[in-house]
Design a protein around this motif. Structure first.
Motif, short mmCIF file in Angstrom:
data_model
loop_
_atom_site.label_atom_id
_atom_site.label_comp_id
_atom_site.label_asym_id
_atom_site.label_seq_id
_atom_site.Cartn_x
_atom_site.Cartn_y
_atom_site.Cartn_z
N HIS A 88 0.82 -1.22 0.00
CA HIS A 88 0.00 0.00 0.00
C HIS A 88 0.85 1.27 0.00
O HIS A 88 0.59 2.22 -0.72
CB HIS A 88 -0.93 0.01 1.22
N GLY B 255 2.21 2.81 -3.31
CA GLY B 255 1.36 3.41 -4.33
C GLY B 255 0.84 4.76 -3.89
O GLY B 255 0.89 5.09 -2.71
N ASN B 256 0.36 5.54 -4.83
CA ASN B 256 -0.28 6.79 -4.43
C ASN B 256 -1.44 7.17 -5.36
O ASN B 256 -1.86 8.31 -5.40
CB ASN B 256 0.74 7.93 -4.34
N ALA B 257 -1.97 6.20 -6.12
CA ALA B 257 -3.08 6.49 -7.02
C ALA B 257 -4.27 6.97 -6.21
O ALA B 257 -4.60 6.41 -5.17
CB ALA B 257 -3.46 5.23 -7.81
N SER B 258 -4.92 8.04 -6.66
CA SER B 258 -6.00 8.65 -5.91
C SER B 258 -7.29 7.85 -6.09
O SER B 258 -7.40 6.99 -6.96
CB SER B 258 -6.23 10.07 -6.39
N MET B 259 -8.27 8.16 -5.23
CA MET B 259 -9.58 7.51 -5.33
C MET B 259 -10.20 7.79 -6.70
O MET B 259 -10.78 6.91 -7.32
CB MET B 259 -10.47 8.06 -4.21
N ALA C 292 -8.83 5.69 -9.30
CA ALA C 292 -9.32 4.31 -9.15
C ALA C 292 -10.72 4.18 -9.72
O ALA C 292 -11.04 3.23 -10.42
CB ALA C 292 -9.31 3.92 -7.67
N ILE C 293 -11.58 5.17 -9.43
CA ILE C 293 -12.96 5.11 -9.91
C ILE C 293 -12.99 5.08 -11.44
O ILE C 293 -13.75 4.35 -12.04
CB ILE C 293 -13.77 6.31 -9.37
N PHE C 294 -12.13 5.89 -12.07
CA PHE C 294 -12.14 5.95 -13.54
C PHE C 294 -11.09 5.06 -14.18
O PHE C 294 -10.93 5.07 -15.40
CB PHE C 294 -11.98 7.40 -13.99
N ARG C 295 -10.38 4.31 -13.38
CA ARG C 295 -9.33 3.42 -13.87
C ARG C 295 -8.43 4.13 -14.89
O ARG C 295 -8.28 3.69 -16.04
CB ARG C 295 -9.93 2.15 -14.49
N MET D 225 -3.08 4.80 -12.87
CA MET D 225 -3.46 3.91 -11.78
C MET D 225 -3.25 2.44 -12.20
O MET D 225 -2.78 1.62 -11.42
CB MET D 225 -4.92 4.20 -11.42
N GLU E 192 -0.97 -0.35 -10.48
CA GLU E 192 -1.52 -1.65 -10.06
C GLU E 192 -0.63 -2.79 -10.53
O GLU E 192 -0.34 -3.72 -9.79
CB GLU E 192 -2.91 -1.86 -10.68
N ILE F 169 2.45 -2.95 -8.47
CA ILE F 169 2.19 -3.47 -7.12
C ILE F 169 2.02 -4.98 -7.16
O ILE F 169 2.55 -5.72 -6.32
CB ILE F 169 0.93 -2.79 -6.54
N PHE G 274 -18.42 2.05 -10.94
CA PHE G 274 -17.52 2.75 -10.02
C PHE G 274 -17.21 1.88 -8.81
O PHE G 274 -16.07 1.82 -8.35
CB PHE G 274 -18.13 4.08 -9.58
N ASN H 244 -14.81 -0.72 -9.73
CA ASN H 244 -13.48 -0.13 -9.93
C ASN H 244 -12.80 0.19 -8.60
O ASN H 244 -11.61 -0.04 -8.44
CB ASN H 244 -13.59 1.14 -10.76
N ILE H 245 -13.58 0.73 -7.67
CA ILE H 245 -12.99 1.05 -6.37
C ILE H 245 -12.48 -0.22 -5.72
O ILE H 245 -11.36 -0.27 -5.21
CB ILE H 245 -14.03 1.75 -5.45
N SER I 107 -8.96 -1.79 -6.62
CA SER I 107 -7.85 -0.84 -6.60
C SER I 107 -7.21 -0.89 -5.23
O SER I 107 -7.67 -1.59 -4.34
CB SER I 107 -8.36 0.58 -6.87
N ARG I 108 -6.15 -0.11 -5.04
CA ARG I 108 -5.52 -0.12 -3.73
C ARG I 108 -6.47 0.41 -2.66
O ARG I 108 -6.39 0.02 -1.51
CB ARG I 108 -4.21 0.68 -3.74
N HIS I 109 -7.40 1.29 -3.08
CA HIS I 109 -8.37 1.78 -2.11
C HIS I 109 -9.35 0.69 -1.70
O HIS I 109 -9.74 0.59 -0.54
CB HIS I 109 -9.12 2.98 -2.68
N MET J 219 0.41 -1.62 7.87
CA MET J 219 0.81 -1.68 6.46
C MET J 219 0.79 -0.26 5.86
O MET J 219 0.85 -0.10 4.64
CB MET J 219 -0.15 -2.57 5.66
#
Lengths: 291, 253, 318
Positions: free
Chosen positions: B105, B108-112, B115-118, B122, B126, B129, C170, C173-174, C177-179, C196
């Protein structure tokens, strides 16, 4: 101002007594099984509604009350047997959902049996108002306070002095150790739920002549009882009683000073403030699980 | 010669009991530093203090000359300290490789939103990672079970999974809390090889362990805790001869 | 491959109104179901994936709905502007509430979210000069997209289906992801997640706000579709209905939430006698699933299916 304050005091202690009994029931179940029983309020409703309907069906007043308490105790024990015990390894979130499910189920059953109408119970004795200075109260107010005091005393005696009460306490400290010294843990859980349901029923029957009852009257009473238990420190029975009285008083004073429509909101704002400002006090020392 | 970790005057009390009482030590880079002591000596408390899970009453913890006291656990982790747990803290709701990817974790530093829009950035992250997680699994010899649900693994593998997860964050310092507990002899040998390999790869290891054979075999330095206090510190051979240590252990066992 | 399920679901939704353009169960109940799906998918992120509990989620739906209703009817706002304002309000409110509430766990978290929901509900009932009290607000203007008014069942079907499919996308997708991993890590072991490098309190606040905002958008759409809103639409019982949807489908499964929302939307419609039994049956479902099928119906069925396929494979190879 003074005259109103006395009136708020009387109303507050009366309502607070009911909250105290429900909160006490929460604490007993929480201690015995680490479960917060969101169906506690339904015990109040079932007790009151059963008494009302048994009495209306022609059964003598006192007998119908006794029967109503017995019915509620049976419901409480059935809840333990058929919902809590099969899921004893479930997570906290799961047990919350289970008891919420139980409360909705009981409410739904009450809706089918008794419909949506509003009912009241005849007061225990007389309906003549008593005047204390500028304030008035009904004989039933005195019954509520008196019976609550007696119930609380009996519960305290039960846990402090009787073998069964002490056995239940032992289970709440350490189930495994209790089991090893020969205590029937399952039976103790059953008794705890029965006892807690009895207290709910008593609360319901006591206030049924003052506030009216419907199939969904248990929701608010249950939540207020839970609030009382949190106010007093979860798992502390006498704290729950004090919390209940405190909540009743604050609510009635708040309703008098602000607006009775916001009465319930006041209670919940108090609870949120307690949860926000003293979460550490309620959690114990640290919020981290031991690793 | 610089020290990676410098602990001085660390204290923590619960009620009246001092779980850790004025402990000071220094750990050199790329060494194996072991903490031993009877049960209840304060070893796990020490680890919890070092990783920010609990806050010391007083004392200081310098890591790369940064003060760690007062930082929340996740910030300590971001500095490059990683750990395993005595009683497993596996994410049982995830697969083996996902567990290890959580370990990545901090890399990485990809924002939310990305992530939502892939977003491509990001997705690139991934892939990286995942690659690092697989490498950590391979390092621990667990590649073949990467897609299994974590809750299907036997105990010994779960212990290794915790190490893999700790490694995946590319830490400078790894804290291992009783990694050999519950392992059989073969598994213990594998574990000691694994720990030595960690050090070869530039990682510093802080080890709490009851298996004396393992500790004496692989440690560069050993610290003995007793009732929260530092009883002795030195090389394994010096510790084995120390009369105070012998007394504490013989007195106990 | 990852989006195969969503693709099939989207295709079915696109074809249904072509086959049954006038069918009440498709074009009217369908829209209700889509709204419930968005709510359940949002709540599932918070409950299912992050392992938290919210018994007051209907409050955010209500705040979104009432913001749109009040701003358009009493202050003459453009509906889209009103929706934006409602979403912004919920964003701020949920963020402010999340900070203290999400420090709590288990029973305390349940009680706090429940209390919050009830406070909002009481406020909506009592503050009648603004909210219309128990009667609610009506004659809420219709929405239109660049002059294309959304004024028929079919148009609402198309709009709500689009929003729903986007929310599912969405959510998927969330999670991938790492989130999403951070959410599940918080569920699995909060202390390990922290070590972590995951800021667990921030993760929880984020996902709480996201699911609250999803509820607010749904509330706003709902109010324009119904042209009416009353406090009954965002009561404590509705919060419990949403929890039931998530639990029935299976926590920590986006399509589980879709499945749960679909079943609990259609069940009362198909059983007319159900109305009186609704409360009883919801309670029964909650208890039964949690006691006997804690994974949920959808996830349980999926597992049964893959298990069956595996057995078949083993039979073939051996």
């Amino acid at each position: 101002m003074y005259e109103q304050l006395l009136q708020y005091l009387i109303t507050g202690i009366t309502v607070g007594s009911a909250y105290a009994l429900v909160g006490l029931g929460f604490a007993i179940i929480y201690n015995a099984s680490d479960v917060v029983n969101f169906a506690q309020g339904e015990f109040v409703m079932i007790g009151a509604m059963s008494a009302i309907f048994l009495n209306a069906a022609g059964i003598p007043y006192v007998l119908s009350i006794a029967l109503a308490v017995a019915i509620t105790a049976a419901v409480g024990m059935a809840l333990e047997k058929f919902a809590i015990e099969p899921a004893r390894n479930a997570s906290v979130v799961s047990t919350i959902i289970i008891t919420i499910g139980a409360s909705i189920l009981l409410r739904g059953a009450a809706l089918l049996i008794w419909g949506k109408d509003i009912y009241g119970l005849k007061p225990f004795t007389g309906e003549e108002t008593i005047h204390i200075g500028p304030a008035t109260l009904l004989p039933q107010n005195l019954w509520v306070m008196g019976c609550t005091a007696v119930s609380v005393f009996l519960v305290k005696y039960f846990f402090d002095r009787t073998r069964t009460g002490k056995a239940i306490l032992a289970c709440s400290y350490n189930k495994r150790a209790a089991y090893l010294v020969g205590i029937n843990v399952k039976k103790m859980l059953l008794i705890s739920y029965g006892l807690s349901a009895c207290l709910g029923a008593v609360a319901g029957i006591l206030i049924a002549p003052i506030t009216f009852f419907t199939y969904n009257a248990g929701v608010m009473l249950g939540l207020k009882g839970f609030s009382a238990a949190i106010l007093g420190g979860m798992g502390n029975p006498m704290g729950a009683v004090a919390g209940g009285l405190m909540l009743g008083l604050l609510e009635s004073i708040g309703a008098g000073l602000i607006s009775s429509g916001y009465k319930d909101a006041i209670a919940f704002i108090i609870i949120l403030l307690v949860l926000f400002l003293k979460p550490s006090g309620l959690f114990g020392k640290s919020s981290w699980e031991r690793v | 010669m610089s020290y990676l970790l410098e602990v001085s005057g660390l204290e923590k009390a619960y009620g009246g009991v001092k779980a850790v009482n004025g402990v000071s030590f220094r750990v050199k880079e790329q060494t194996i530093f072991s903490v031993i002591g009877p049960n209840g000596a304060g070893k796990t408390t020490l680890f919890n203090l070092l990783t920010g899970i609990e806050r010391p009453d007083s004392g200081s913890i310098l890591f790369h000359e940064d003060q760690l006291v007062g930082l929340p656990p996740f910030k300590v982790a971001l500095k490059g300290i990683s750990r395993t747990f005595q009683n497993l803290q596996i994410f049982f709701n995830m697969s083996v490789v996902e567990n290890v990817m959580v370990g990545c974790h901090r890399l990485g530093n990809a924002s939310m939103l990305s992530a939502i829009f892939r977003l491509p950035s990001m997705l690139r992250e991934e892939r990286l990672i995942r690659h690092k997680a697989l490498k950590a699994l391979e390092f621990c010899g667990m590649s073949q079970m990467r897609d299994k649900p974590a809750d299907s693994l036997p105990y010994g593998q779960l212990k290794k999974l915790e190490i893999a997860r700790a490694l995946a964050s590319e830490p400078h310092l790894v804290l291992l809390d009783e990694p050999a507990a519950g392992l059989n002899d073969t598994e213990t040998v594998e574990l000691s090889e694994l720990i030595k390999k960690l050090v070869e790869n530039g990682i510093t290891v802080l080890l709490v362990e009851h298996n004396m054979g393992l500790v004496m075999d692989i440690s560069d330095e050993v610290l003995v805790l007793n009732y929260g206090e530092l009883l002795a510190m030195g090389t394994p051979s010096a510790i084995q001869k120390d009369p105070k240590v012998v007394a504490a252990y013989l007195g106990e066992e | 491959m990852r989006l195969l399920g969503l693709g099939i679901f989207a295709a079915v939704i696109a074809i249904l109104p072509l086959l049954f353009p006038e069918n009440y169960y498709v074009t009217v109940v369908g829209v209700t179901m889509f709204f419930n799906v968005i709510l359940a998918v949002g709540l599932n992120l918070f409950m299912g994936y992050a392992g938290q509990i919210s018994l007051g989620h209907a409050a955010f739906f209500g705040l979104g709905a009432y913001s749109s209703a009040i701003l358009t009817t009493k202050f003459g706002f453009n509906p889209w502007l009103a929706m934006g304002a409602g979403v912004a309000l919920v964003w701020i409110v949920s963020y402010l509430v999340a900070k203290p509430i999400l420090r709590l766990k288990g029973h305390y978290l349940a009680m706090a979210t429940l209390g919050f929901g009830i406070i909002i509900h009481i406020f909506l009932v009592q503050y009648d000069t603004l909210t219309g009290g128990p009667d609610g607000l009506s004659s809420i203007p219709e929405l239109s997209i660049f002059g294309w008014p959304i004024n028929s069942d079919l148009r609402w079907y198309a709009v709500s289906a689009t929003v729903m499919l986007l929310s599912i996308l969405f959510s998927l997708n969330i999670v991938a992801s790492r989130h999403g991993r951070a959410l599940q890590a918080v569920h699995g072991s909060e202390v390990a997640a922290e070590t972590m490098g995951i800021d667990t309190s921030r993760v929880k606040v984020h996902i709480f706000v996201i699911s609250a905002v999803m509820a607010a958008v749904t509330g706003s759409l709902f109010v324009h579709e119904q042209a009416f809103i009353s406090p009954d639409s965002c009561s404590f019982f509705f919060s419990i209905e949403l929890v039931t949807m998530v639990v029935l489908g299976g926590m920590a499964s986006t399509f589980g939430a879709v499945f749960g929302a679909a079943i609990l939307t259609y069940l009362p419609e198909f059983l007319v006698v159900f109305q009186d039994f609704k409360v009883l049956i919801f309670g029964g479902i909650l208890m039964f699933i949690m006691i006997f099928l804690p994974e949920g119906l959808f996830v349980g069925l999926c597992r049964l299916f893959t298990h069956f396929k595996q057995e078949q494979k083993e039979c073939l190879t051996s």
